[in-house]
Design a protein around this motif. Structure first.
Motif, PDB file in Angstrom:
ATOM      1  N   PHE A  82      -5.683  -8.231  -3.619  1.00 22.14           N
ATOM      2  CA  PHE A  82      -4.845  -7.269  -3.136  1.00 22.14           C
ATOM      3  C   PHE A  82      -3.604  -7.705  -2.947  1.00 22.14           C
ATOM      4  CE2 PHE A  82      -8.553  -4.894  -0.746  1.00 22.14           C
ATOM      5  CZ  PHE A  82      -8.605  -3.894  -1.807  1.00 22.14           C
ATOM      6  N   PHE A 130      -4.137   0.771   9.125  1.00 22.49           N
ATOM      7  CA  PHE A 130      -4.498  -0.431   9.552  1.00 22.49           C
ATOM      8  C   PHE A 130      -3.468  -1.545   9.226  1.00 22.49           C
ATOM      9  CE2 PHE A 130      -6.211  -4.678   7.780  1.00 22.49           C
ATOM     10  CZ  PHE A 130      -6.818  -5.141   9.022  1.00 22.49           C
ATOM     11  N   TYR A 131      -2.772  -1.696   8.201  1.00 20.77           N
ATOM     12  CA  TYR A 131      -1.880  -2.855   7.795  1.00 20.77           C
ATOM     13  C   TYR A 131      -0.500  -2.167   8.853  1.00 20.77           C
ATOM     14  CZ  TYR A 131      -4.259  -4.394   3.945  1.00 20.77           C
ATOM     15  OH  TYR A 131      -5.345  -4.733   3.201  1.00 20.77           O
ATOM     16  N   TYR A 144      -6.658 -12.861   2.434  1.00 26.44           N
ATOM     17  CA  TYR A 144      -5.791 -12.476   1.393  1.00 26.44           C
ATOM     18  C   TYR A 144      -5.076 -13.720   0.753  1.00 26.44           C
ATOM     19  CZ  TYR A 144      -6.078  -8.148   3.824  1.00 26.44           C
ATOM     20  OH  TYR A 144      -6.465  -7.018   4.481  1.00 26.44           O
ATOM     21  N   SER A 152      -3.310   0.381  -4.505  1.00 29.26           N
ATOM     22  CA  SER A 152      -3.569   1.278  -3.559  1.00 29.26           C
ATOM     23  C   SER A 152      -4.890   1.828  -3.854  1.00 29.26           C
ATOM     24  CB  SER A 152      -2.545   2.254  -3.252  1.00 29.26           C
ATOM     25  OG  SER A 152      -1.496   1.954  -2.685  1.00 29.26           O
ATOM     26  N   HIS A 154      -9.088   8.185   3.233  1.00 28.44           N
ATOM     27  CA  HIS A 154      -9.599   6.623   3.320  1.00 28.44           C
ATOM     28  C   HIS A 154      -8.600   5.698   3.151  1.00 28.44           C
ATOM     29  CE1 HIS A 154     -12.607   3.647   3.592  1.00 28.44           C
ATOM     30  NE2 HIS A 154     -12.191   3.199   2.287  1.00 28.44           N
ATOM     31  N   LEU A 155      -7.572   6.170   2.118  1.00 27.60           N
ATOM     32  CA  LEU A 155      -6.412   5.215   1.781  1.00 27.60           C
ATOM     33  C   LEU A 155      -5.647   5.120   2.916  1.00 27.60           C
ATOM     34  CD1 LEU A 155      -4.962   3.160  -0.169  1.00 27.60           C
ATOM     35  CD2 LEU A 155      -3.936   5.446  -1.085  1.00 27.60           C
ATOM     36  N   ASN A 159      -6.286   5.565   5.953  1.00 30.06           N
ATOM     37  CA  ASN A 159      -6.914   4.605   7.047  1.00 30.06           C
ATOM     38  C   ASN A 159      -6.522   3.166   6.879  1.00 30.06           C
ATOM     39  OD1 ASN A 159      -7.816   7.001   8.537  1.00 30.06           O
ATOM     40  ND2 ASN A 159      -9.884   6.542   7.475  1.00 30.06           N
ATOM     41  N   TRP A 160      -6.516   2.750   5.654  1.00 25.44           N
ATOM     42  CA  TRP A 160      -6.085   1.397   5.114  1.00 25.44           C
ATOM     43  C   TRP A 160      -4.548   1.384   5.613  1.00 25.44           C
ATOM     44  CZ3 TRP A 160      -8.521  -3.093   4.317  1.00 25.44           C
ATOM     45  CH2 TRP A 160      -9.959  -2.848   3.984  1.00 25.44           C
ATOM     46  N   TYR A 180      -8.287   0.167  -3.191  1.00 30.80           N
ATOM     47  CA  TYR A 180      -8.921   0.294  -1.690  1.00 30.80           C
ATOM     48  C   TYR A 180     -10.024   1.680  -1.604  1.00 30.80           C
ATOM     49  CZ  TYR A 180      -5.289  -2.773   0.002  1.00 30.80           C
ATOM     50  OH  TYR A 180      -4.340  -3.790   0.280  1.00 30.80           O
ATOM     51  N   TYR A 239     -10.189 -11.021  -0.148  1.00 30.82           N
ATOM     52  CA  TYR A 239      -9.337  -9.876  -0.264  1.00 30.82           C
ATOM     53  C   TYR A 239      -8.179 -10.366  -1.290  1.00 30.82           C
ATOM     54  CZ  TYR A 239     -11.893  -7.134   2.989  1.00 30.82           C
ATOM     55  OH  TYR A 239     -12.743  -6.241   3.721  1.00 30.82           O
ATOM     56  N   VAL A 294       0.959  -1.006   0.074  1.00 31.52           N
ATOM     57  CA  VAL A 294      -0.186  -0.105  -0.118  1.00 31.52           C
ATOM     58  C   VAL A 294       0.998   1.375  -0.053  1.00 31.52           C
ATOM     59  CG1 VAL A 294      -1.816   1.350   1.245  1.00 31.52           C
ATOM     60  CG2 VAL A 294      -1.929  -1.103   1.147  1.00 31.52           C
TER      61      VAL A 294
END
Length: 271
Positions: free
Chosen positions: A91, A131-132, A82, A97, A124-125, A127-128, A100, A88, A68
């Motif tokens: 991905f 998260f990772y 995954y 990227s 928003h990206l 936030n992803w 997402y 998912y 990402v």
């Protein structure tokens, strides 16, 4: 609230004056964790696109990776999602990227080009990415769009982080605006819309109720329903001793709802 264009111009002006881009971005609240030198990415591990493509989790694969914004993560602990056949799985083994945010999971949409995404989409990206960073182990960097062959950030990454910074600035401004003009409560029933104010409308707790008004936003044609204080000094000059005791009712960005009593804390919309 500043519109996107105004905020972008403001940030651009600052970037022109600051030669140390990364120091500037590190000072933006909420952006520090995204910067490559502070997010735990191992500088020594660089993968090419071909190398990353082998980490799909299938037979003969050395592992299960995804990227990402050029940061590579080991997601084998989430292989249920995954791995091959997982919800998912599209991905994995690439930097997708853009998808997402857009939800375009075709080959044309599973790409790393985020140049046309808006500040809100980039948040928003972001936030992803957060998260990772919190959930999976960082492996390294993907050589190509966001990092060069030496692992240094490219202009594409600098541009992406600058747009995220704009998004964070707009988010902060919206938060401050919501404290002054909390969103109305609203409901739609049997073809009739109703908006009303309370001491907790819009999730903003306060000691006043207010009345519904249309708030026209700079740079946009639309408006949103907000609750407005009807007494005391205006928010722009809270310490003023000379005022009309009308709160924010005289703010030029506000308009009354047609056919609604301007002093009622509710309104049936006929528009």
């Amino acid at each position: 609230m500043l519109g996107y264009v105004a905020a972008a111009l403001s940030l651009t002006a600052v970037l022109v004056l600051r030669t140390d881009l990364w120091s500037f971005l590190a000072e933006v609240p909420g952006l520090g964790a995204v910067l490559p030198e502070t997010c735990g990415v191992q500088a020594g591990r660089l993968l090419t696109r071909d190398e990353l493509s082998a980490y799909h989790g299938g037979p003969g694969s050395p592992g299960l990776y995804l990227a990402v914004l050029g940061q590579v993560f080991d997601v084998h602990e989430g292989s249920k999602h995954y791995g091959p056949g997982g919800s998912y799985s599209f991905f994995t083994a690439r930097d997708a990227s853009r998808a997402y945010v857009t939800g375009d999971f075709t080959d044309g949409g599973l790409v790393d080009d985020v140049s046309e995404l808006s500040p809100s989409q980039m948040l928003h990206l972001n936030n992803w990415l957060s998260f990772y960073q919190k959930t999976y182990a960082a492996v390294g960097k993907l050589v190509g769009h966001f990092y060069d062959e030496d692992g240094n950030p490219t202009k594409a990454l600098e541009d992406a982080l600058a747009v995220i910074a704009v998004g964070l600035k707009l988010k902060e401004e919206r938060h401050e605006e919501n404290k002054q003009f909390p969103p109305c409560n609203s409901e739609f029933n049997s073809g009739v819309s109703r908006v009303w104010c309370s001491k907790n409308s819009g999730g903003i707790q306060r000691n006043w109720v207010g009345v519904p008004r249309k708030l026209h936003i700079v740079g946009y044609d639309g408006y949103r329903c907000v609750c407005v204080r009807t007494t005391g000094p205006p928010s722009e000059n809270p310490d003023s001793e000379e005022h009309n005791d009308r709160g924010d009712l005289d703010n030029p960005s506000l308009k009354e709802y047609k056919d609604c009593n301007p002093l009622f804390d509710w309104c049936l919309l006929k528009e």
